[in-house]
Every structure is written in C-alpha cells, then in structure tokens.
Design a protein around this motif. Structure first.
Motif, PDB file in Angstrom:
ATOM      1  N   UNK A   1     106.524  24.488  85.772  1.00 19.88           N
ATOM      2  CA  UNK A   1     105.103  24.800  85.792  1.00 19.88           C
ATOM      3  C   UNK A   1     104.954  26.288  86.070  1.00 19.88           C
ATOM      4  N   UNK A   2     104.218  26.956  85.215  1.00 18.98           N
ATOM      5  CA  UNK A   2     104.094  28.413  85.264  1.00 18.98           C
ATOM      6  C   UNK A   2     102.615  28.774  85.248  1.00 18.98           C
ATOM      7  N   UNK A   3     102.214  29.693  86.132  1.00 16.84           N
ATOM      8  CA  UNK A   3     100.827  30.183  86.100  1.00 16.84           C
ATOM      9  C   UNK A   3     100.814  31.544  85.410  1.00 16.84           C
ATOM     10  N   UNK A   4     100.007  31.651  84.363  1.00 19.70           N
ATOM     11  CA  UNK A   4      99.834  32.935  83.695  1.00 19.70           C
ATOM     12  C   UNK A   4      98.411  33.414  83.980  1.00 19.70           C
ATOM     13  N   UNK A   5      98.116  34.668  83.671  1.00 19.14           N
ATOM     14  CA  UNK A   5      96.736  35.125  83.892  1.00 19.14           C
ATOM     15  C   UNK A   5      95.713  34.312  83.094  1.00 19.14           C
ATOM     16  N   UNK A   6      96.141  33.599  82.053  1.00 21.78           N
ATOM     17  CA  UNK A   6      95.191  32.805  81.276  1.00 21.78           C
ATOM     18  C   UNK A   6      95.178  31.334  81.664  1.00 21.78           C
ATOM     19  N   UNK A   7      96.063  30.925  82.543  1.00 26.01           N
ATOM     20  CA  UNK A   7      96.077  29.511  82.943  1.00 26.01           C
ATOM     21  C   UNK A   7      97.489  29.004  83.109  1.00 26.01           C
ATOM     22  N   UNK A   8      97.586  27.696  83.194  1.00 25.98           N
ATOM     23  CA  UNK A   8      98.849  27.069  83.560  1.00 25.98           C
ATOM     24  C   UNK A   8      99.604  26.551  82.330  1.00 25.98           C
ATOM     25  N   UNK A   9     100.902  26.669  82.359  1.00 27.27           N
ATOM     26  CA  UNK A   9     101.772  26.117  81.311  1.00 27.27           C
ATOM     27  C   UNK A   9     102.688  25.091  81.967  1.00 27.27           C
ATOM     28  N   UNK A  10     102.707  23.888  81.428  1.00 29.18           N
ATOM     29  CA  UNK A  10     103.625  22.883  81.951  1.00 29.18           C
ATOM     30  C   UNK A  10     104.469  22.351  80.817  1.00 29.18           C
ATOM     31  N   UNK A  11     105.740  22.184  81.057  1.00 28.84           N
ATOM     32  CA  UNK A  11     106.577  21.568  80.038  1.00 28.84           C
ATOM     33  C   UNK A  11     106.786  20.110  80.423  1.00 28.84           C
ATOM     34  N   UNK A  12     106.951  19.233  79.424  1.00 27.97           N
ATOM     35  CA  UNK A  12     107.051  17.803  79.718  1.00 27.97           C
ATOM     36  C   UNK A  12     108.336  17.482  80.470  1.00 27.97           C
ATOM     37  N   UNK A  13     108.269  16.478  81.321  1.00 31.10           N
ATOM     38  CA  UNK A  13     109.436  16.072  82.089  1.00 31.10           C
ATOM     39  C   UNK A  13     110.201  14.986  81.341  1.00 31.10           C
ATOM     40  N   UNK A  14     111.178  15.399  80.572  1.00 23.58           N
ATOM     41  CA  UNK A  14     112.034  14.462  79.829  1.00 23.58           C
ATOM     42  C   UNK A  14     113.477  14.965  79.937  1.00 23.58           C
TER      43      UNK A  14
END
Lengths: 512, 512
Positions: free
Chosen positions: A226-239
C-alpha cells in the motif's frame, strides 16, 4: 519521543555503542598502526547541534506530528554514508530539514503530502535513516520535510495459515522478528542494517538480506503493497502470484520514496528452520574458490550462507593467517541434507574443510560491529567505504582487479586496503562486496572519498557490474545509474512520476 | 514461408493433429454421450478462407517483409481461445489484419513501427499466436498489422560459463531446447503451449512453465531484455541481479505488446537435471490433500511437480476410479533426495503412495493432447474453457466452491463439468486451474461462453483470486484486471505508455 536507548544522531546505531576515544586509540595502536599511516588523533564526538530557525511552520491542525528542534532535524539531515558521518562530525548541518514529521496513520501521510504541496515543500520519506547513498537528504535549496515513518509501526495481522504478515512501513527489523517468533515464523530477511532499518526502507530500496541464495531480496517476500502518493492511495492485490499485466509492486520496489510513500505491506514469512548446518572451507587459490562457488550454485544448490572471503578479507575479518580464501557455507531446513554435496564440489576445486574453524564466528562478530568500527576509523582520519555490485561470473576476475586498481590509483597515499567478499551468489554471477580503507588528509575526507568513489564506480561500470546490488541509488549513485538504464526507460519512469506526483514534491533528485 | 508441416489456421497446433470427423464422433460416443447431452453432429473443418482486400499497401522498401494473402491474414486474425476457434470455424474473419509483417531484424521492427505511425495503422505483436485471452487481435475499426516475430528466430549466443542464452523473440520452445541440449543445458520453461509459443510471447505475457514451484514463471529466467518502442530501443543491463531503481524488465514483462516489441532477451538456463524422482498419491479427502500440499510447500520443499487433481479431474484426466484426489509429485536435481520428506508429510494427511500408478502417465498424455481435444469438443457443440487464478490458501475452498457454483448457474442446460487442478503452488497459496465443459446451443456458442466466462471471472474476483495467474489479460480479462489494479497504477502505466508509444499504435485496447 523518549527512548530507553538513544540512537546516534551523527553516526551509526546506538549512541552508547560508538567507540569512545580510548577505544579508538586502542584500535589505532593494535589494528592499524602496523600497516596504515595515521596521525593518531581522534576527531571528537560532536556536541549536540544547534541549528538556525526552520523556514516552515507546521500546520496547526497536525502540529503534534511535527518536530522542529535542532536534535530531531540534525538526526534527519543525512543517512549513514561515510560522507554523512564526516559532515555530521564537522557540524556541517546547513541543509538539515526544516521540519521532521512523524505520521501515526496513513491518513496523516495523506495530510502532510497535501500540506507540503500547498506550501511548496519537498518531502523526503525516512525509514531508519541507514541509507549509505544519500537517499534521505534533500540537496535542493528550498524548504523540506523529513517524513519519518517510525510511528507507523503497527504489526497489523499475522496470518499463520497463509504464512504472511501485514505490517506498517515504520516497523524495525527486531520488532517484526519479535512479533513473529512466538508463532514459529520469521521473515528471514536480515540486511546488515537490520536493527536500525524499517520494512518501508527495505521495500523502497530493494534491500538485500544476508542469505546468499534463494529468497533473500525483500522483493522476494512481497505479497502486496500500500503506497500513498500525492494523488491518493495505490494498493496491489494480495495474491500469491499473478500474471495480470506488469507487476504493480515492481514500480514501487526500488522507487526510493520518489513515486509514493510505502505505508503498509503484506510480506511472506516462513517457518523458523529446525535444522541448520554450516562449514568453513579454506582454498589456497582464490579463483579456484570462485569456481567452486559457481559450480555449487550452478549445480542447483541453494546455500543460505555462501560467503566467499578473498584472502585479504579472510585475513582482516576472519582471522585467517594462511593467505588463502575462506568459504563460509550454510544450509537450512530440508536443504541441510545437501551440505555433503556442496562439500564434494568444493573438494574438487581444492577446498578443504576446516573443523572447528573460528573464521565463521570471527567474521560474524566483525560483520555485526562493522558500522561502529567504520565510525571509529573515520574519527581516526581514514576513508572507509563499502562498494557492492553484481556481475556475471566471466566478468568477475577483471572487475575485481579493476576495483582494486582503481582504489590504489585514486588513494592519495597509494596505501589502501581493498577486500572482497561475496554477499550473494546467483547461477549467472556473484554479488561482490568490497571494503576500502585508506588514509585521508584531515579536512579533505569528503573530496578524497568522492574521488575514490568515482574511480571505483567507473571501474565497476566499465567492467559490466551494476552500480548497486543492494545499497540502492540515492543521490550518490545517480550518475552511474543514469548510465546503466536506457533513456527511454528513464523517460517512462519520469512519466510515471509525473502521473503520481505532479508537483514533484517526493524526494526530488532521486530516481528521475 | 514453406513449412514441412502446416499449422492450423483455425484451431490449435499442427493441422494434421486435429481430430478428423470420425475421431470426433468416436470421442462423442465413447467419452461424452454417457454424461453430456450432445446432438452428435460435427462442425466441419472450414475451407481455406478468402478475405476482402486489405486497406493497407506495404511500403515498397520492405515489401518482402509483408504478406497480404487471405491465409496469412486469417491465421493472424485471432489467438486460440474458445471464441477464436468458434469464430474461425464459422468463417467470421471480418476483422482480420490488413497485413502480416515478418521482420527479420530489429531494424525491420523499427522500420515497420515508423511506417505504421506514418500511415496510422495499429500494430499487434504476434509470437506463436497461442493467446487464449484475445491478446493478438485488434478490436478497433482502423487498419492494422499483425507483427509476426517468427523470423526473428536467432539463438545468438549460448554462454556456458554464466549459464545464459541470448535469444531473439521469435524462437519457439522446441528450437530453443534443441539448441541448448548439446550443451547439457535447458531453459526449463515448459508452458502447455511450449511447442507453439515463442520466447517473446512468454515474456510479453509473463508465461508460467509447468514446474510447480521455484523458478517457473518466465520472469524468473530473465537476465536482460531488448525492446523496440516507436521512439527507439530500450535495453536493460545484463547482470545477475540489481537493486538500482525499479527493475526495467518489470515494466515490459506482462506488457503484452502495448509498451514495446520485445525483440531479444538474455535468459538464464540451467544444467539438465541428472536425477528425477516422482510419486503418485491418493487422498480420500480432497481438502486433506490441499492441506498436505500447503504443508509441504510451507515446510520449505520445492517439488518440480506438485499437481493436485481434484476428484473430478483425477477421474477425467488421470483415470482414477476411487472418487479420491490424486497428487502427482516430482523432485529434480539435488532436491530429489527430499522426496521421502514430502511423502511423510502427505501420509500425515491421509495420503497413500500408489505404486506403479498410471495416473501420472495418463494425465501427461491428456495434458499434451488437451488443446486438440478441446477443438474437437468445440466442433461437437460444447463450450470448453480453462480458467486459472491464484489465491491465498485460506480462500481456496470458498473460491473453488464459488467457481463450480457460477458455472452450474450460468450453464444453459445446468449440465456442466468443472474440474480443478493446481498448476503451481506457493507458500502463501495455490494457482488453481479449472476446466469447464458444458453443452452449447449451436450458433450461440460465443454468447454462452461469454456468460460463463463472466460468471466465473466475477466469482474469482469476489473470492480474492487474481484474474490470471499465467494466461495474461489480453482483451478478454480486461474488465477484471481493471478492477484488480489501482486506478493510480493504471494511470502510471498509461503515462509510461504515452512516453514510449505517443501515438498509441501498439496493441491498442490492451493494458491501458
């Protein structure tokens, strides 16, 4: 923040582990004087710093998340590279951050990025601050905030069924292992900085653990980010694995805080190995030992430890007195049964097993103390640097010679020690790790370091090595990184950066 | 291009391996009639296609690199998904490419991209054309070129010292293994499409090999890539490992022809294993077998084969008649010594070793023939689809049930076979692979397939699985891929695409 034990603001690790003046002098007399010209003086540990006023005032809404006192700012001014320690020792702190921010939640991270964009401040994410490549200092002129993620330190979930842990970015190595131990689990990721570095720092810099083969780079353990960027959050799926498009984690692993702030990860953990076996081997001929290691890993063996010390390293760090190379081998878990296969391969290359060899223990002790020793050597007036790379097997001999020659040529007194060990080995090549020690002129330490660093980095690049296997790029490796990547790939990263951080506030000067 | 053996333009593989009408009828009588309602008619193999004139004229400078005859265009109209075969069988070829281009050099690729930009044509890179996700067909209205890389088929360098091979993108699996065999080497990457797919296709789609654990996805073998984009060439450095920034290879692996044309790669190869051992185990309780596999891989064992067949799959594809599950286990190289450890774990879960079990051979034979059988089933009027994913262990039971239920609900006659096997297993979860067979109404095959595919994909997404473990995204998986990745990551990919392919000519509709 009260701590039961103070971290050093100017050097490595715990303040009370730094060698005192007497210990530095003893080191000089006993270990250095015989072979290294030193003047015997010891640069003193600096007084607590006093900095000028910051150019930023924290927003009143989240004032308690910020610190602006001199000590906090000084402690976040640099990482722990040679040049960082020298500059701190000399009180060169003009470019310390204006503020240090300690977010407690992902929401705090969002808020501070918003605020920084609004006031035009740069934001440099900071994990444990152990960067040795200028990764956590801002070299621009504007105001900047060091974003210390150390309070984002929750171990949110330990999933025994799937052997994974959900952990916030600011968790330090020991805290994570302490939490996993009662479950019989381990992340099994032990970079040399383990005690002082964080999950987020490992991820942002693609840290290497101390295991020689198999899953060892932090990349190998990442299930989701989970990453916070100045434009919002990015999450990669947990698989466990996915073939859906380019891996999202791949963009952020190694992004060094320039594309977003990693705030949380799902990491794969493993059962603590029940069985560990090890051996120490001596090789009269170094290049035969190199061939043995190549043979071993190309035969499909995956030792957990496979540290080949060249004769200089074997002598200096493992107490070997026979002028030969030493190979420290270890296997864990079910693979422990394969040690005899490895020994047979080594014997075919002239290796002999050394029963009850103290080399392993000696090396381990030196390894753990190395950063403190490094600080003492700096105070004694030496330039000390560690340089690491990875290259194919067929390029190694030439690369090794080129690095040694480059140091000898660049060292001002032509007296320099260069030792080499393998930290990691792959079927297609080793990751050699060089330690360089040479006397410096007092006051010219950083220039001399710069010259040596440049000469060595040029030699590595010319010999087909990467500028870094696991120390990251930061600001210090940037010129060689730029030479090593394609301009169009750099352009793609720049475009990705613009799309995630349009105002360019995140760790400017790094990556793009 | 003269070939000693013709590839099928409408279905899988070699034309002469397709089941003839009599064989189809025999399959219907012997294997299907007892449990699947079919009308017994067999859709004929179509006559050679005759297409309308192309909308593009090849540039005179490189005319010989292009084909515009109906057969070449028809053969490049689709991949080999169910819907592709149905459409080809019905002669639906309206959207075939205007031209097929066969570059012989990387320079040709540069030239054709330049020309395509100039004339406003889309370019869809084509390896072996075995996509089952709509990866190689253009669904827009404009003119398009299928860029067949099959003549870029040089194995440029076999490096025994570093165990690596430099290979052009158009090399097919068998040609590569044939070249490596005399050196005692193997890539050890065997996707089911091995015979008909190319190195470039594997890389662009992040193909999965048939080994269950350890290095098996093509990503694991990539040392370096060379990619041609409309703006120029991107090369990643050839090193065993690097921590310098986000991995350049990571952007292009899985980019499915939308970010550039992969033209060459350095791949890691390995010595051919001297020792292989295998075992077949029966488990009366399927979920106990699942637990055994989890236990085995979490204990640190890395079997080369670990194919767990659920009771339906064991019956249909491995001839098992006891209603239980089957686990086909294999170990290679030094790990062969660890088979007894694996067997002990299986026994603790109620598994029993089956001496001289034909299940493994039966399964292997069915596996190799599966795509030809699939084409026969299509001609007999059945919907046949394979669906694969990966999920954590704790989600698997629910995911398995949800997929079966979704097929049963969506199948028009409510008569459907759903079988499941694990193709790959990871410490944090399996990659389950489902085969779905159900009767279709003649003429409505594609709609029925669409409904089932949608229902199953929804079920997978709702159960926490990825939309694809190794079949790629293409056009068919796009909606679920879009649901699974973060919008900001999609934005970063879009930005990267614009920076590399500003006019958007590369495989439009894929990825971004």
């Amino acid at each position: 923040m009260s701590r039961w034990r103070e971290k050093s603001w100017w050097g490595w690790g715990w303040a009370d582990e730094a060698l005192d003046d007497a210990a530095c002098r003893k080191l000089a007399e006993q270990a250095l004087r015989p072979w290294m010209p030193i003047d015997g003086s010891v640069l003193p540990i600096p007084f607590d710093p006093l900095l000028g006023p910051p150019r930023l005032v924290p927003p009143s809404m989240m004032e308690e998340a910020f610190a602006s006192d001199s000590m906090a700012r000084a402690a976040h001014a640099y990482g722990k590279a040679f040049r960082d320690v020298v500059r701190a020792l000399h009180g060169e702190l003009e470019h310390a951050p204006d503020l240090v921010c300690y977010p407690r939640t992902a929401h705090d991270v969002v808020a501070v990025l918003d605020w920084a964009e609004a006031v035009g401040a740069a934001v440099v994410p900071y994990g444990g601050g152990t960067s040795v490549v200028g990764g956590v200092e801002y070299r621009g002129d504007g105001p900047w905030i060091s974003l210390d993620l150390g309070r984002l330190n929750r171990i949110a979930e330990i999933d025994e069924v799937n052997q994974a842990v959900r952990v916030q970015a600011g968790v330090f190595g020991p805290a994570l292992e302490d939490a996993l131990r009662p479950h019989g689990l381990t992340l099994r990721h032990f970079p040399q900085s383990f005690e002082f570095s964080t999950v987020g720092g490992w991820l942002a810099t693609r840290a290497g653990g101390h295991y020689a083969t198999g899953p060892t780079r932090i990349d190998d353990f990442v299930e989701a980010l989970r990453v916070i960027t100045p434009l919002g959050s990015v999450e990669s799926p947990r698989v466990p694995s996915s073939g859906a498009g380019p891996a999202a984690t791949g963009l952020f692993l190694g992004s060094e805080g320039a594309l977003g702030v990693i705030v949380e990860a799902w990491l794969r953990v493993t059962r603590r190995p029940e069985r560990k076996v090890s051996a120490s081997l001596g090789f009269p001929v170094y290049l035969e030992a190199v061939a043995a290691v190549r043979d071993l890993v190309q035969a499909g063996l995956r030792p957990s430890n496979c540290r080949l010390l060249d004769p200089a390293e074997a002598m200096l760090n493992a107490g070997a007195r026979d002028g030969g190379a030493r190979l420290l081998l270890g296997f864990e878990g079910p693979s422990a049964a394969l040690l005899p296969v490895a020994l047979e391969i080594c014997r075919a290359h002239g290796g002999t097993e050394r029963e009850h060899d103290p080399a392993g223990d000696t090396f381990r002790a030196a390894f753990l103390r190395a950063p403190y020793t490094r600080d003492a050597l700096i105070r004694l007036g030496l330039v000390v640097e560690t340089v690491e790379t990875a290259c194919t097997w067929s390029r190694f001999e030439q690369l090794h010679a080129a690095v040694v020659a480059a140091v000898q040529a660049a060292a001002p007194t032509r007296v320099a020690v260069v030792t080499c060990r393998f930290t990691h080995v792959y079927p297609d090549g080793p990751a050699p790790y060089f330690t360089v020690i040479t006397p410096a002129r007092r006051g010219a330490e950083v220039e001399i370091w710069d010259e040596i660093k440049t000469a060595v980095s040029d030699a590595i690049a010319a010999s087909g090595g990467t500028i870094t296997h696991h120390h990251a790029v930061g600001r210090d490796h940037r010129p060689w990184y730029d030479g090593e990547r394609s301009p169009l790939f750099a352009g793609a990263l720049r475009a990705a950066k613009r799309s995630l951080d349009p105002r360019g506030i995140l760790n400017p000067g790094v990556l793009v």
